[in-house]
Design a protein around this motif. Structure first.
Motif, PDB file in Angstrom:
ATOM      1  N   ASN A  75      11.396  42.842  -6.685  1.00 22.35           N
ATOM      2  CA  ASN A  75      11.149  42.468  -8.176  1.00 22.35           C
ATOM      3  C   ASN A  75      10.283  43.769  -8.843  1.00 22.35           C
ATOM      4  OD1 ASN A  75      12.267  40.213  -7.359  1.00 22.35           O
ATOM      5  ND2 ASN A  75      10.451  39.271  -7.661  1.00 22.35           N
ATOM      6  N   THR A 146      27.091  34.792 -16.783  1.00 24.02           N
ATOM      7  CA  THR A 146      25.651  34.434 -17.531  1.00 24.02           C
ATOM      8  C   THR A 146      25.693  35.835 -18.544  1.00 24.02           C
ATOM      9  OG1 THR A 146      23.541  33.606 -17.479  1.00 24.02           O
ATOM     10  CG2 THR A 146      24.327  35.464 -15.958  1.00 24.02           C
ATOM     11  N   ILE A 148      23.217  38.664 -20.064  1.00 23.94           N
ATOM     12  CA  ILE A 148      21.872  39.281 -19.616  1.00 23.94           C
ATOM     13  C   ILE A 148      21.567  40.192 -20.949  1.00 23.94           C
ATOM     14  CG2 ILE A 148      20.412  40.696 -18.404  1.00 23.94           C
ATOM     15  CD1 ILE A 148      22.099  39.578 -15.822  1.00 23.94           C
ATOM     16  N   GLU A 271      18.898  31.115 -22.814  1.00 21.32           N
ATOM     17  CA  GLU A 271      17.620  31.306 -22.280  1.00 21.32           C
ATOM     18  C   GLU A 271      16.588  31.610 -23.424  1.00 21.32           C
ATOM     19  OE1 GLU A 271      19.988  32.867 -20.814  1.00 21.32           O
ATOM     20  OE2 GLU A 271      20.334  31.736 -18.835  1.00 21.32           O
ATOM     21  N   PHE A 470      22.517  32.720 -10.040  1.00 20.40           N
ATOM     22  CA  PHE A 470      21.969  33.275 -11.505  1.00 20.40           C
ATOM     23  C   PHE A 470      20.473  32.680 -11.659  1.00 20.40           C
ATOM     24  CE2 PHE A 470      26.653  32.827 -13.001  1.00 20.40           C
ATOM     25  CZ  PHE A 470      26.540  34.305 -13.047  1.00 20.40           C
ATOM     26  N   LYS A 474      17.726  35.406 -12.398  1.00 14.73           N
ATOM     27  CA  LYS A 474      16.996  35.278 -13.769  1.00 14.73           C
ATOM     28  C   LYS A 474      15.505  34.614 -13.723  1.00 14.73           C
ATOM     29  CE  LYS A 474      19.890  34.995 -17.176  1.00 14.73           C
ATOM     30  NZ  LYS A 474      20.893  34.544 -18.003  1.00 14.73           N
ATOM     31  N   HIS A 475      15.609  33.709 -12.708  1.00 13.10           N
ATOM     32  CA  HIS A 475      14.331  32.827 -13.139  1.00 13.10           C
ATOM     33  C   HIS A 475      13.308  33.389 -11.796  1.00 13.10           C
ATOM     34  CE1 HIS A 475      15.742  30.539 -16.410  1.00 13.10           C
ATOM     35  NE2 HIS A 475      16.956  30.348 -15.615  1.00 13.10           N
ATOM     36  N   PHE A 479      14.931  38.823 -13.742  1.00 14.34           N
ATOM     37  CA  PHE A 479      15.568  39.822 -14.194  1.00 14.34           C
ATOM     38  C   PHE A 479      16.444  39.039 -15.294  1.00 14.34           C
ATOM     39  CE2 PHE A 479      18.904  42.952 -15.037  1.00 14.34           C
ATOM     40  CZ  PHE A 479      18.482  44.148 -14.588  1.00 14.34           C
ATOM     41  N   ARG A 480      15.959  39.278 -16.584  1.00 13.52           N
ATOM     42  CA  ARG A 480      16.402  38.703 -17.784  1.00 13.52           C
ATOM     43  C   ARG A 480      16.946  39.720 -18.811  1.00 13.52           C
ATOM     44  NH1 ARG A 480      12.136  34.989 -16.825  1.00 13.52           N
ATOM     45  NH2 ARG A 480      12.558  32.990 -15.966  1.00 13.52           N
ATOM     46  N   ARG A 481      16.501  40.669 -18.463  1.00 15.36           N
ATOM     47  CA  ARG A 481      16.749  41.994 -19.573  1.00 15.36           C
ATOM     48  C   ARG A 481      16.955  43.378 -18.813  1.00 15.36           C
ATOM     49  NH1 ARG A 481      13.880  45.122 -23.528  1.00 15.36           N
ATOM     50  NH2 ARG A 481      14.803  44.957 -25.674  1.00 15.36           N
TER      51      ARG A 481
END
Length: 508
Positions: A75, A146, A148, A271, A470, A474-475, A479-481
């Motif tokens: 991460n 999904t 992003i 989200e 996913f 993402k959670h 990594f959401r952006r």
């Protein structure tokens, strides 16, 4: 009273007879060892070709790839954070052999050297998984998408409709100015035609304004407001049109983009932290998985999933020179075009269509087009009371992806006085229905396939295979952006994330 308190010896300045080996500080089976083992096994020639040669020496591509892959596995996405880890974290230090690339070097390698070639590295790792018997590239895969968020500023909208509206407004105002000029200077403009909409470009507009100004130049009774509007148009419109033309090229048929990341399209995000489905610049990530390993990933500029499947499958075939036996996906992919593509490629489509779940629960809706019996031999439909509906013609419908659907039209013979009229249809005259026979046949085949024992099993497996991936990305791993702007750079980030995910799961 208690016994004497005894502390363990502690002397940070104590010298050791032999220096510590970093190898001793990395536990057996640690994920960093998996990264080293796998990256050492792949062929990095595709990356090597990105180097021009000459000048100062460079860090080895294998070293840089290890740094980034292990960074994404832990991460650590920022190039500055990766620089810190290389200097401070024992696992990074062991992996890099104490080399310390700075953040500029890391970012250049990620943005430039991996662009366009990382998928070749990714596919090699998937092939290693296949050799281990962990996945099979020829069995069914589970596909989903999904969105992003892009690294772009979310308030930098550019809308295709607004560009068209502004150009329409300019055209209308120019027509108005042209009409005014003709009313008082018809002689000067008699050999000149007004501007067509197709000619709304900086050069033509500038030329037209110059002609109007020349025609009105020696007229004394010209309205001051007209002169002001002409001066404003001469100063601003050509520049604005040049900007609109450039933006339309970047839009390439899309309805929106971001000024700070033209490759990103504004999409509605599930989200969204404001919980109002806000539009944000984003990319549509598509993945195909098996046993929760990512076998294929593609990035798209369209927000609708059904438009992505064809190119997604083409990349799968390009990477592995093979195709999966079956594709399992939700109703977002159930289109005439997609069913046809998979049928031609010999892939079994376990893909729902938009009304499948409702039909499973409530059956086919009475009086709907799908409930009408079709006689294929004589090409007619039968209405709910048994009346023939004759074929009256054919037509075409073009989807947003450019796919041409063939539509057949049928009309009932006499709906006057029919006891079912109120529930069958409410329009005047006899009922006319449109049927896409290709889609009808694909839906019937999909329904039968999905309700087989294998189809039911695959439907149950799909949400447990692809959707948790996913959730992991993402959670669990935040990594959401994207950090980098532009399609090619965003693809590199997804590639690194996918490799890291597969290695993380391989380890566990």
């Amino acid at each position: 009273m208690g016994g004497k308190i005894v502390f363990k010896e502690y002397d940070p300045d104590q010298l050791t007879f032999l220096p510590y080996k970093l190898e001793e500080l990395v536990p057996t089976g640690h994920p960093v060892r998996i990264v080293k083992q796998v990256v050492d096994a792949v062929d990095v020639k595709p990356i090597n070709r990105k180097y021009k040669g000459g000048g100062a020496s460079s860090f080895h591509p294998r070293l840089m790839l290890k740094l980034l892959v292990y960074g994404y596995l832990t991460n650590t996405y920022s190039s500055r954070k990766l620089e810190e880890q290389a200097a401070q974290n024992v696992h990074f230090m062991w992996l890099l052999g104490m080399k310390k690339p700075d953040h500029n070097t890391i970012n250049r390698f990620r943005s430039e050297k991996l662009s366009g070639v990382l998928k070749q590295i990714f596919s090699q790792i998937v092939l290693l998984l296949e050799q281990e018997g962990i996945v099979s590239l020829k069995e069914a895969v589970f596909t989903d998408g999904t969105k992003i968020e892009s690294a772009a500023n979310k308030y930098t909208f550019v809308w295709g409709k607004n560009i068209k509206a502004n150009k329409d407004k300019m055209k209308a105002q120019l027509d108005e100015l042209w009409g005014y000029a003709q009313s008082i200077a018809a002689e000067e403009l008699k050999d000149t035609a007004p501007l067509e909409y197709s000619e709304i470009n900086p050069e033509k507009v500038k030329e037209t304004i110059s002609k109007i100004n020349a025609a009105l130049d020696d007229k004394e009774d010209v309205d001051k407001k007209v002169k002001q509007k002409l001066n404003y148009a001469k100063k601003h419109w050509p520049e604005s049109l040049a900007r609109y033309d450039e933006q339309e090229k970047l839009l390439a048929g899309r309805n929106s983009m971001s000024k700070t990341d033209p490759d990103a399209t504004f999409m509605r995000m599930k989200e969204d932290h404001m919980l109002n489905g806000q539009l944000k610049p984003a990319y549509n990530l598509q993945i195909s998985t098996q046993e929760q390993f990512i076998l294929n990933y593609t990035l798209h500029q369209t927000s609708t999933d059904y438009q992505t499947l064809s190119s997604h499958i083409e990349q799968y075939q390009a990477l592995y020179k093979d195709l999966p036996k079956a594709i399992v996906a939700d109703a977002g992919y159930g289109s005439d075009e997609n069913y046809g593509v998979l049928a031609r490629k010999g892939i079994e489509a376990y893909i729902k269509y938009n009304t499948f779940d409702k039909e499973q629960k409530d059956g086919i809706k009475a009086f709907s087009n799908d409930s009408l019996h079709y006689n294929e031999a004589e090409n007619y439909l039968v209405c709910p009371i048994g009346q023939w509906m004759a074929h009256i013609g054919n037509g075409q419908r073009v989807t947003s992806s450019g796919f041409v659907q063939l539509i057949s039209l049928y009309r009932a013979q006499n709906c006057e006085g029919c006891p079912m009229r109120g529930v069958c249809h409410t329009t005047q005259g006899n009922r006319v229905v449109e049927i896409n026979h290709s889609l009808r046949q694909h839906k019937q085949a999909a329904k039968e396939r999905l309700n087989t024992e294998q189809g039911i099993n695959l439907r149950k497996r799909r949400p447990a295979d692809v959707e948790p991936v996913f959730a992991q990305l993402k959670h669990n791993h935040g990594f959401r952006r994207f950090l980098l702007k532009g399609m090619s750079k965003a693809e590199v980030e997804i590639g690194l994330l996918s490799i890291a995910h597969n290695l993380r799961k391989w380890k566990t």
